[in-house]
Design a protein around this motif. Structure first.
Motif, PDB file in Angstrom:
ATOM      1  N   LEU A   1      37.511  29.217  29.905  1.00  0.00           N
ATOM      2  CA  LEU A   1      38.381  30.280  30.375  1.00  0.00           C
ATOM      3  C   LEU A   1      38.307  30.336  31.897  1.00  0.00           C
ATOM      4  CD1 LEU A   1      40.265  32.676  29.754  1.00  0.00           C
ATOM      5  CD2 LEU A   1      38.213  34.139  29.701  1.00  0.00           C
ATOM      6  N   LYS A   2      39.430  30.090  32.547  1.00  0.00           N
ATOM      7  CA  LYS A   2      39.519  30.211  33.997  1.00  0.00           C
ATOM      8  C   LYS A   2      40.130  31.561  34.349  1.00  0.00           C
ATOM      9  CE  LYS A   2      39.856  25.264  35.034  1.00  0.00           C
ATOM     10  NZ  LYS A   2      40.661  24.204  35.709  1.00  0.00           N
ATOM     11  N   ILE A   3      39.467  32.283  35.242  1.00  0.00           N
ATOM     12  CA  ILE A   3      39.913  33.614  35.640  1.00  0.00           C
ATOM     13  C   ILE A   3      40.164  33.613  37.140  1.00  0.00           C
ATOM     14  CG2 ILE A   3      39.376  36.076  35.608  1.00  0.00           C
ATOM     15  CD1 ILE A   3      37.256  35.420  33.439  1.00  0.00           C
ATOM     16  N   GLU A   4      41.371  33.994  37.538  1.00  0.00           N
ATOM     17  CA  GLU A   4      41.725  34.092  38.955  1.00  0.00           C
ATOM     18  C   GLU A   4      42.148  35.529  39.242  1.00  0.00           C
ATOM     19  OE1 GLU A   4      44.085  30.378  40.282  1.00  0.00           O
ATOM     20  OE2 GLU A   4      44.338  30.496  38.090  1.00  0.00           O
ATOM     21  N   VAL A   5      41.460  36.152  40.189  1.00  0.00           N
ATOM     22  CA  VAL A   5      41.759  37.536  40.583  1.00  0.00           C
ATOM     23  C   VAL A   5      42.231  37.504  42.027  1.00  0.00           C
ATOM     24  CG1 VAL A   5      40.879  39.870  40.829  1.00  0.00           C
ATOM     25  CG2 VAL A   5      39.980  38.380  39.009  1.00  0.00           C
ATOM     26  N   GLU A   6      43.510  37.794  42.224  1.00  0.00           N
ATOM     27  CA  GLU A   6      44.110  37.728  43.566  1.00  0.00           C
ATOM     28  C   GLU A   6      44.315  39.144  44.100  1.00  0.00           C
ATOM     29  OE1 GLU A   6      48.211  36.170  45.725  1.00  0.00           O
ATOM     30  OE2 GLU A   6      47.662  35.385  43.753  1.00  0.00           O
ATOM     31  N   SER A   7      43.829  39.392  45.320  1.00  0.00           N
ATOM     32  CA  SER A   7      43.999  40.688  45.976  1.00  0.00           C
ATOM     33  C   SER A   7      44.200  40.449  47.470  1.00  0.00           C
ATOM     34  CB  SER A   7      42.774  41.572  45.741  1.00  0.00           C
ATOM     35  OG  SER A   7      41.653  41.045  46.429  1.00  0.00           O
ATOM     36  N   ASP A   8      44.365  41.510  48.230  1.00  0.00           N
ATOM     37  CA  ASP A   8      44.543  41.371  49.678  1.00  0.00           C
ATOM     38  C   ASP A   8      43.318  40.751  50.341  1.00  0.00           C
ATOM     39  OD1 ASP A   8      47.046  42.452  49.494  1.00  0.00           O
ATOM     40  OD2 ASP A   8      46.426  44.485  50.064  1.00  0.00           O
ATOM     41  N   SER A   9      42.153  40.865  49.703  1.00  0.00           N
ATOM     42  CA  SER A   9      40.922  40.326  50.303  1.00  0.00           C
ATOM     43  C   SER A   9      40.697  38.851  49.980  1.00  0.00           C
ATOM     44  CB  SER A   9      39.710  41.138  49.833  1.00  0.00           C
ATOM     45  OG  SER A   9      39.477  40.953  48.446  1.00  0.00           O
ATOM     46  N   GLY A  10      41.560  38.268  49.143  1.00  0.00           N
ATOM     47  CA  GLY A  10      41.405  36.864  48.789  1.00  0.00           C
ATOM     48  C   GLY A  10      41.460  36.670  47.291  1.00  0.00           C
ATOM     49  N   THR A  11      41.092  35.489  46.855  1.00  0.00           N
ATOM     50  CA  THR A  11      41.129  35.145  45.430  1.00  0.00           C
ATOM     51  C   THR A  11      39.715  34.883  44.927  1.00  0.00           C
ATOM     52  OG1 THR A  11      43.331  34.161  45.636  1.00  0.00           O
ATOM     53  CG2 THR A  11      42.035  33.568  43.688  1.00  0.00           C
ATOM     54  N   ASP A  12      39.358  35.581  43.879  1.00  0.00           N
ATOM     55  CA  ASP A  12      38.075  35.359  43.214  1.00  0.00           C
ATOM     56  C   ASP A  12      38.324  34.471  42.002  1.00  0.00           C
ATOM     57  OD1 ASP A  12      35.416  35.531  42.516  1.00  0.00           O
ATOM     58  OD2 ASP A  12      35.604  37.478  41.544  1.00  0.00           O
ATOM     59  N   GLU A  13      37.683  33.313  41.966  1.00  0.00           N
ATOM     60  CA  GLU A  13      37.850  32.366  40.870  1.00  0.00           C
ATOM     61  C   GLU A  13      36.546  32.247  40.096  1.00  0.00           C
ATOM     62  OE1 GLU A  13      39.429  28.638  42.125  1.00  0.00           O
ATOM     63  OE2 GLU A  13      41.109  29.523  43.222  1.00  0.00           O
ATOM     64  N   VAL A  14      36.627  32.480  38.784  1.00  0.00           N
ATOM     65  CA  VAL A  14      35.460  32.441  37.915  1.00  0.00           C
ATOM     66  C   VAL A  14      35.765  31.544  36.723  1.00  0.00           C
ATOM     67  CG1 VAL A  14      33.983  33.798  36.371  1.00  0.00           C
ATOM     68  CG2 VAL A  14      34.670  34.736  38.587  1.00  0.00           C
ATOM     69  N   SER A  15      34.797  30.728  36.341  1.00  0.00           N
ATOM     70  CA  SER A  15      34.915  29.893  35.145  1.00  0.00           C
ATOM     71  C   SER A  15      33.988  30.431  34.070  1.00  0.00           C
ATOM     72  CB  SER A  15      34.547  28.443  35.456  1.00  0.00           C
ATOM     73  OG  SER A  15      35.427  27.890  36.405  1.00  0.00           O
ATOM     74  N   SER A  16      34.544  30.644  32.877  1.00  0.00           N
ATOM     75  CA  SER A  16      33.757  31.128  31.754  1.00  0.00           C
ATOM     76  C   SER A  16      34.081  30.279  30.526  1.00  0.00           C
ATOM     77  CB  SER A  16      34.050  32.608  31.494  1.00  0.00           C
ATOM     78  OG  SER A  16      33.181  33.144  30.528  1.00  0.00           O
ATOM     79  N   TYR A  17      33.594  30.723  29.371  1.00  0.00           N
ATOM     80  CA  TYR A  17      33.902  30.012  28.125  1.00  0.00           C
ATOM     81  C   TYR A  17      33.693  30.975  26.961  1.00  0.00           C
ATOM     82  CZ  TYR A  17      28.847  29.533  27.306  1.00  0.00           C
ATOM     83  OH  TYR A  17      27.504  29.794  27.102  1.00  0.00           O
ATOM     84  N   PHE A  18      34.182  30.589  25.780  1.00  0.00           N
ATOM     85  CA  PHE A  18      33.983  31.411  24.589  1.00  0.00           C
ATOM     86  C   PHE A  18      34.100  30.530  23.351  1.00  0.00           C
ATOM     87  CE2 PHE A  18      38.471  31.520  25.654  1.00  0.00           C
ATOM     88  CZ  PHE A  18      39.130  31.383  24.451  1.00  0.00           C
ATOM     89  N   GLY A  19      33.621  31.042  22.246  1.00  0.00           N
ATOM     90  CA  GLY A  19      33.735  30.357  20.960  1.00  0.00           C
ATOM     91  C   GLY A  19      34.514  31.201  19.983  1.00  0.00           C
TER      92      GLY A  19
END
Length: 586
Positions: free
Chosen positions: A268-286
């Protein structure tokens, strides 16, 4: 000094910008625990920290973090009681890092104070769960001095400490203590607006993954979620949020199910875009479902016999801490090679990377807690126990390998005082409130108050006695050697065996040890056969995978070398490989 454990410590929530702080730190004992001086000031308490003094002081020792000072790998190897200790390290922050700087401790025993220079920035109570501090505002010229004070005493009855010995020496099933930092310390960079945590709940019946996101700030954010399987995109979702919380769903059509021995995982790739920049997190699930009916546990709608082994999570040179990540994976492989499909992760909160390896292997586990050495006789015990237990449940919620929560183990009278049943019941209820998707065992044997499995422990050593107790039961009855009240719950024999081999002077095991390897094999295979042939038994846990210090009842030595030749190991495995009568039930 050689640096160990440099891999990313949080595999289920990965960012690219991070640096490990493991390796050499300055170290000082504080046997009198005078790091905090407390005096009366009128009707209040005046707390005076010695951080200024310790910042200026030249420490007398070096320690190799993340190994505790009792361990050989730490470079110290001091085995006596350590009431408190200090750590100090100068760190330099990459000039390219912008936004917020977060300092992470994966675990430190038991009460931890963290200073940057003279400023106290973080306190944490509990010896087994991670905690973090935002250190951005305390960094000057991209440099900082981290000062850490850890204090704890497993003898005081207020600190859950598991198998840590409350005597000077190790004895029986109590082992060398662990003081101070014993998991990785690290820094990471995040934008001003960033993702704090994510909870992923699979729903295989409706072919969706339910996703809850928590952010640090109230701000305008655009969120993009991408689920992948085998590097191919299977689902995408675009969302917006102005607050600190967002809940959404992702379609997972024709899901690849997470099963025992087949740890099929979605990225699971998560991208959070805001005025302060983009936070990118990689996760996973079953994608999997755990259920419990009146007969036992089902995984994805199929009956599964829990063929577990007791894993203490101890290592000869590192005590609580494996020398490298491969050692974590190796323990799972050793267990599965004998025929076990999972483990009770016993009297310890295992590190996140171990659970990651369980997830990948399709290896089922009970998530447990180090409840020994804790006084559970009063309702007030909940104040010391519940916060960190729930931190552990929250930390590990996303791991598909965890199929049962079990906060307490063997609540025998503490200082001649019985357990507080209200305390036990409330632990069960709070765990179920947070996680309704998994079964909860309130106390693993003695004494159940409210539980989803009735479990028992029995270290009888004679085959005939074992057959008499566990061979067959009348409807509505089940055997427990302490005669706990049985209310018809699904039954798990969650500790048995403990066969001591080989018998050595100073070693310890349960009951009369086998006299030969043949007798060991006969006892092991006979016990397993008896359990597999009773359809009322839906799981068991053999004690144990490997020896620990003086406890010599593992299938492997403490070094993880095998005790038996290939042919005998194969025969042990053959006993576990048969289909149980429970699995044949409709």
């Amino acid at each position: 000094m050689k640096v160990f454990r440099t891999e990313y410590p949080r595999p289920e929530f990965v960012r690219e910008k991070w640096i490990s702080l493991n390796g050499e730190w300055d170290f000082e004992f504080d046997f009198g625990n005078s790091g905090i001086r407390i005096g009366d000031f009128g009707n209040a308490k005046l707390i005076n920290y010695r951080n200024r003094e310790m910042l200026e002081k030249k420490f007398s020792r070096k320690i190799n973090v993340p190994f505790c000072p009792e361990s050989d790998l730490s470079g110290i190897g001091y085995k006596d009681f350590i009431n408190a200790c200090w750590y100090k390290k100068e760190v330099e922050i990459p000039t390219s890092w912008k936004g917020r700087i977060i300092l992470h401790f994966e675990a430190a025993y038991y009460e931890t104070l963290v200073f940057i220079g003279e400023k106290l920035i973080c306190k944490h109570e509990g010896g087994y769960t991670p905690f973090s501090c935002d250190v951005t505002d305390y960094i000057e010229d991209n440099k900082a001095t981290i000062l850490v004070h850890c204090a704890g005493d497993p003898r005081n009855g207020r600190e859950p400490s598991g198998k840590q010995s409350i005597s000077y020496e190790s004895h029986g099933c109590f082992y060398t203590r662990t003081t101070g930092i014993w998991q990785s310390v690290w820094l990471e960079a995040v934008p001003d607006d960033y993702l704090e945590k994510v909870f992923i709940t699979p729903d295989i019946d409706n072919e969706v993954a339910n996703v809850k996101l928590f952010f640090n700030n109230v701000s305008d954010k655009k969120i993009r979620l991408t689920a992948l399987y085998d590097n191919k995109t299977v689902s995408e979702k675009n969302c917006v949020s102005t607050g600190k919380y967002l809940e959404t769903q992702m379609e997972i059509k024709n899901p690849k199910l997470w099963e025992i021995g087949n740890g099929r995982l979605y990225d699971l790739k998560i991208e959070v875009e805001s005025d302060s920049g983009t936070d990118e997190v990689s996760s996973y699930f079953g994608m999997r479902k755990v259920e419990v009916d009146d007969k036992g546990m089902l995984l994805n709608g199929k009956r599964v016999m829990q063929k577990l082994v007791l894993d203490q999570g101890y290592y000869k040179d590192g005590i609580y801490t494996a020398q490298n990540a491969d050692d974590l994976k190796k323990d799972i492989e050793l267990s599965m090679s004998v025929g076990f499909n999972g483990a009770r992760l016993h009297q310890k909160v295992f590190e996140r990377r171990f659970l990651y390896e369980c997830d990948k292997a399709g290896y089922i586990v009970w998530g447990e807690y180090p409840s020994w050495n804790f006084d559970y006789s009063e309702r007030e015990a909940l104040l010391n126990f519940l916060p960190e237990w729930m931190e552990a449940v929250e930390r590990d919620y996303n791991h598909p390998a965890i199929v049962t929560w079990c906060p307490l183990n063997e609540n025998f009278p503490y200082d001649n005082k019985s357990q507080c049943d209200d305390f036990v019941k409330q632990l069960y209820l709070e765990t179920k409130r947070f996680d309704s998707t998994r079964p909860v065992v309130d106390v693993s044997w003695f004494t159940h108050v409210k539980t989803d499995f009735f479990d028992s422990h029995d270290y009888v050593q004679e085959i005939a006695d074992f057959e008499k107790a566990y061979g067959s039961w009348k409807e509505g009855e089940a055997y427990d050697n302490l005669k706990q009240k049985y209310n018809g719950e699904p039954y798990v024999l969650s500790e048995f065996g403990g066969f001591q081999w080989p018998v050595k002077e100073g070693g310890w095991g349960y009951g009369a040890a086998p006299k030969t390897e043949d007798e060991y094999e006969d006892r092991f295979t006979s016990f397993i056969k008896i359990l597999m042939n009773n359809p009322r038994i839906c799981g068991f846990c053999y004690t144990q995978l490997y020896d620990v210090e003086t406890e010599q009842n593992g299938i492997y030595y403490y070094s993880r070398e095998r005790k038996f030749d290939n042919d005998r190991m194969e025969r042990l495995k053959k006993a576990l490989d048969v289909k149980s009568k429970y699995e044949e039930l409709k």
